[in-house]
Design an enzyme around this catalytic site. Structure first.
Site, PDB file in Angstrom:
ATOM      1  N   TYR A  85       5.887   2.716  -0.355  1.00 35.25           N
ATOM      2  CA  TYR A  85       4.679   2.419   0.424  1.00 35.25           C
ATOM      3  C   TYR A  85       4.463   0.908   0.542  1.00 35.25           C
ATOM      4  CZ  TYR A  85      -0.174   3.008   2.023  1.00 35.25           C
ATOM      5  OH  TYR A  85      -1.341   2.975   2.753  1.00 35.25           O
ATOM      6  N   LYS A  88       4.576  -1.181   4.054  1.00 33.82           N
ATOM      7  CA  LYS A  88       3.399  -1.877   4.593  1.00 33.82           C
ATOM      8  C   LYS A  88       3.660  -3.375   4.712  1.00 33.82           C
ATOM      9  CE  LYS A  88       0.579   1.582   5.268  1.00 33.82           C
ATOM     10  NZ  LYS A  88       0.164   1.959   6.626  1.00 33.82           N
ATOM     11  N   VAL A 133      -9.973   4.480   1.482  1.00 31.29           N
ATOM     12  CA  VAL A 133     -10.727   5.265   2.465  1.00 31.29           C
ATOM     13  C   VAL A 133     -10.699   6.743   2.045  1.00 31.29           C
ATOM     14  CG1 VAL A 133     -10.993   5.734   4.931  1.00 31.29           C
ATOM     15  CG2 VAL A 133      -9.837   3.636   4.190  1.00 31.29           C
TER      16      VAL A 133
END
Ligand code: NAP
Length: 249
Positions: free
Chosen positions: A152, A156, A185
């Site tokens: 990840y 990114k 989030v």
């Protein structure tokens, strides 16, 4: 923001940030194209939004599917002004010495190559129209290592470089390229992170996460001249100044 007459394509629109982004862009007057693998979910959302939405099932890890999705968007809505490279995955969470190489590569195929695919397919359309806005969902994980997230973090970091590249090569040709690091989030992705039990992010309380609507509103805000000072760069929704400018708190 009034986006009447504009067309926005949002990847990962089947749930979470992407679904709320689709609602926010449509509420601002844009016509929207909803892209994800989950055909039923994007069809349901298109039905909820109404005639200004079209659902386009697509796996962004395959270039030919993305190219076709952009073509379908232009056929349905006549143009493409805003691309939101939002789709992404975090599983399988694993330490480097135990990570499955194929599964690691699949995350790169979606989170990094998927963003490239979106830019590669959308930029010629935007350039021909004289410009467009290229938004990509980044992450704090682009800037520092997080335990068991090597796939990840690497993806990114690469995706942020693609935003910088788009700005470098096409910033003077009307392409507004920006990345948004949203903070944490409250979406399915955070449920998966919590279930992993690995690293401090998994220990956060659900109430620590911001609602996906805040991210959606920020993406709409990024389409206006008020965000021009950040072109080629990443905006962080952890930044109180940005929250104040967008009007989320
Ligand atoms: P989510 O609820 O899990 O949604 C991910 C979306 O990506 C889904 O709509 C999924 O749809 C889509 N997707 C995954 N693989 C795809 C593929 N191969 N092709 C097309 N669509 C695909 O997660 P989220 O939190 O909204 O994540 C959205 C973005 O925000 C991601 O890029 C994520 O890395 C980023 N982000 C999230 C957080 C957070 O705390 N949640 C923090 C920083 C950054 P289908 O499964 O239907 O294809």
């Amino acid at each position: 923001m009034d986006l009447t007459g504009k067309v926005a394509l949002i990847t990962g629109a089947s749930r979470g940030i992407g679904a709320d982004a689709a609602r926010a862009f449509a509420a601002a007057g844009a016509k929207v194209a909803l892209v994800a693998r989950g055909a039923d979910a994007i069809a349901d959302l298109a039905g909820e939004i109404g005639p200004n939405a079209v659902a386009i099932p697509c796996d962004i890890s395959r270039y030919w599917e993305v190219e076709q999705a952009i073509a379908n968007c232009v056929t349905a809505h006549g143009r493409l002004d805003i691309m939101v490279n939002n789709a992404g995955v975090i599983e399988p969470i694993a330490h480097l010495a135990e990570a499955d190489p194929d599964a690691w590569g699949t995350v790169i195929d979606i989170n990094l190559k998927g963003v490239f695919h979106g830019m590669r397919a959308a930029l010629p359309v935007m350039l021909q129209q004289g410009g467009g806005t290229m938004l990509t969902i980044g992450s704090g994980a682009a800037h520092g290592p997080v335990e068991a997230w090597s796939h990840y973090c690497s993806s990114k970091a690469g995706a942020l470089m693609l935003t910088k590249m788009a700005h470098k090569e096409y910033g003077d040709k009307g392409i507004r390229a920006l990345s948004l690091s949203p903070g944490t989030v409250a979406t399915q992705m955070q449920r998966e992170i919590k279930a992993s039990g690995v690293n401090p992010v998994s220990q956060l309380d659900w109430s620590d996460h911001i609602p996906p609507e805040w991210v959606a509103r920020t993406l709409v805000w990024m389409c206006g001249a008020q965000a021009d000072g950040y072109l080629g760069d990443e905006i962080s929704l952890r930044d109180p100044d940005i929250r104040a400018k967008v009007g989320v708190a």
